[in-house]
Motif scaffolding. Structure first.
Motif, PDB file in Angstrom:
ATOM      1  N   SER A   8       0.810  -1.215   0.000  1.00 51.51           N
ATOM      2  CA  SER A   8       0.000   0.000   0.000  1.00 51.51           C
ATOM      3  C   SER A   8       0.847   1.271   0.000  1.00 51.51           C
ATOM      4  O   SER A   8       0.312   2.373  -0.054  1.00 51.51           O
ATOM      5  N   SER A   9       2.185   1.128   0.047  1.00 59.89           N
ATOM      6  CA  SER A   9       3.060   2.289   0.145  1.00 59.89           C
ATOM      7  C   SER A   9       3.208   2.975  -1.204  1.00 59.89           C
ATOM      8  O   SER A   9       3.692   2.383  -2.179  1.00 59.89           O
ATOM      9  N   ARG A  10       2.825   4.244  -1.256  1.00 65.45           N
ATOM     10  CA  ARG A  10       2.962   5.027  -2.489  1.00 65.45           C
ATOM     11  C   ARG A  10       4.418   5.146  -2.896  1.00 65.45           C
ATOM     12  O   ARG A  10       4.766   5.048  -4.079  1.00 65.45           O
ATOM     13  N   TRP A  11       5.302   5.365  -1.917  1.00 64.50           N
ATOM     14  CA  TRP A  11       6.714   5.554  -2.231  1.00 64.50           C
ATOM     15  C   TRP A  11       7.326   4.277  -2.791  1.00 64.50           C
ATOM     16  O   TRP A  11       8.179   4.329  -3.685  1.00 64.50           O
ATOM     17  N   ARG A  13       5.713   1.986  -4.547  1.00 64.22           N
ATOM     18  CA  ARG A  13       5.207   1.834  -5.909  1.00 64.22           C
ATOM     19  C   ARG A  13       5.982   2.739  -6.866  1.00 64.22           C
ATOM     20  O   ARG A  13       6.349   2.341  -7.973  1.00 64.22           O
ATOM     21  N   LEU A  14       6.239   3.976  -6.430  1.00 63.17           N
ATOM     22  CA  LEU A  14       7.009   4.893  -7.267  1.00 63.17           C
ATOM     23  C   LEU A  14       8.437   4.391  -7.457  1.00 63.17           C
ATOM     24  O   LEU A  14       9.014   4.499  -8.554  1.00 63.17           O
TER      25      LEU A  14
END
Length: 331
Positions: A8-11, A13-14
């Motif tokens: 769930s971590s946006r960072w 995924r980026l």
């Protein structure tokens, strides 16, 4: 064991996407190339500074996986951005023959300039277990020094620009340890273990935890809460070690007090669960156990020394008695 990502971590995924693009651009590449690419991406990623070291293990692992996929080649874990200085690690060990191999296996995955084990007071095969690892320096002392004195001795004998401190009974994933190295390499003088997410609410905290919080608050560092040099892992720069004084490391609250008073940059950079995995011994079990008494005594000593130099009210010297009472009662 592969490091588990937080899906769930946006960072993360980026980082996975950025690693993939970087790997495809560079094609066949080494771990050093991937490390440099990670460092470049972190500089422009937009990750807030106060979050960087906490999210670094997952972000670096996501970038590594993406990079390996893009380059179609294996990149060994863990992946760190390039370090500017040399890193040393001090491991204090006493009767840790069963756990020291696991500790050292994780440490060998990181780019340490030197690994120093201060083995003291052991009655088992800790010395032989540590000596079995190539490139590990083992300092053998028959007498029991205790973790704090052993760390001070190891720090004095080390030569790195950054020094990480560990105990021989607590294996920690290399990915998490990388946060302490990167933080110290990027200007954090004292990189602490952030134990706050592991603690209960204030009313259920023990006396040791409250002493840590009280000392930090009296010195104007409420933001540190109960985070302290009493807990490993933590890392320090060589400049910080020399400024504090190696002998003072043998009393962690005193070392922390000196670091705060000297205006060193102190941050809690990563959470490693040392509470649930701490080896249970006769000396650290039950209310008023010897270890707790020692730590509390160290805090009283540190507070007393500081009051002699700064006055009884410390940084609250100009606060009225009424306001001082209100603040005290809010602890």
């Amino acid at each position: 064991m592969a490091y588990r990502l937080t899906r769930s971590s946006r960072w993360e995924r980026l980082a996975l996407s950025a690693g993939g693009m970087s790997g495809r651009r560079r094609g066949a590449a080494s771990k050093r190339d991937a490390s440099m690419a990670l460092g470049q991406w972190l500089a422009s990623s937009g990750i807030p500074q106060h979050q960087l070291y906490h999210v670094l293990p997952g972000v670096a692992e996501a970038f590594r996986r993406g990079y390996a996929r893009g380059a179609r080649q294996s990149i060994p874990a863990p992946l760190l951005p390039p370090l500017n200085g040399r890193a040393s690690v001090i491991v204090s060990a006493c009767n840790e023959a069963g756990s020291i191999p696991m500790v050292l296996r994780e440490l060998k995955r990181l780019p340490f300039h030197e690994i120093i084990v201060v083995e003291n007071g052991s009655h088992d095969h800790t010395y032989a277990a540590a000596r079995a690892f190539e490139g590990v320096t083992v300092i053998h002392i028959p007498e029991l020094l205790g973790h704090d004195v052993a760390r001070a001795l190891g720090a004095k004998m080390s030569t790195g620009d950054i020094v990480l401190f560990m105990d021989g009974d607590m294996p920690v994933p290399a990915e998490k340890l990388s946060s302490y190295l990167v933080a110290a390499d990027r200007g954090v003088d004292v990189a602490l273990n952030d134990i706050m997410p592991l603690l209960p609410e204030f009313g259920r905290q023990d006396e040791v935890t409250r002493c840590k919080t009280f000392l930090n608050r009296m010195l104007g560092r409420d933001d540190l809460e109960a985070n302290s040099l009493t807990a490993v892992p933590h890392a320090m720069t060589r400049q910080a070690l020399e400024s504090i004084g190696y002998a003072n490391l043998s009393v962690p609250p005193r070392a922390q007090t000196l670091a705060i008073r000297q205006g060193l940059r102190i941050e809690a950079v990563q959470t490693v669960d040392v509470l649930s995995v701490n080896r249970r011994r006769k000396t650290n079990r039950g209310k008023d156990n010897p270890v707790a008494k020692l730590i509390i005594g160290d805090h009283i000593e540190a507070l007393g020394d500081t009051m002699k130099n700064l006055g009884g009210r410390l940084q609250w010297g100009q606060v009225s008695r009424t306001e001082l009472a209100l603040r005290r009662n809010s602890l």
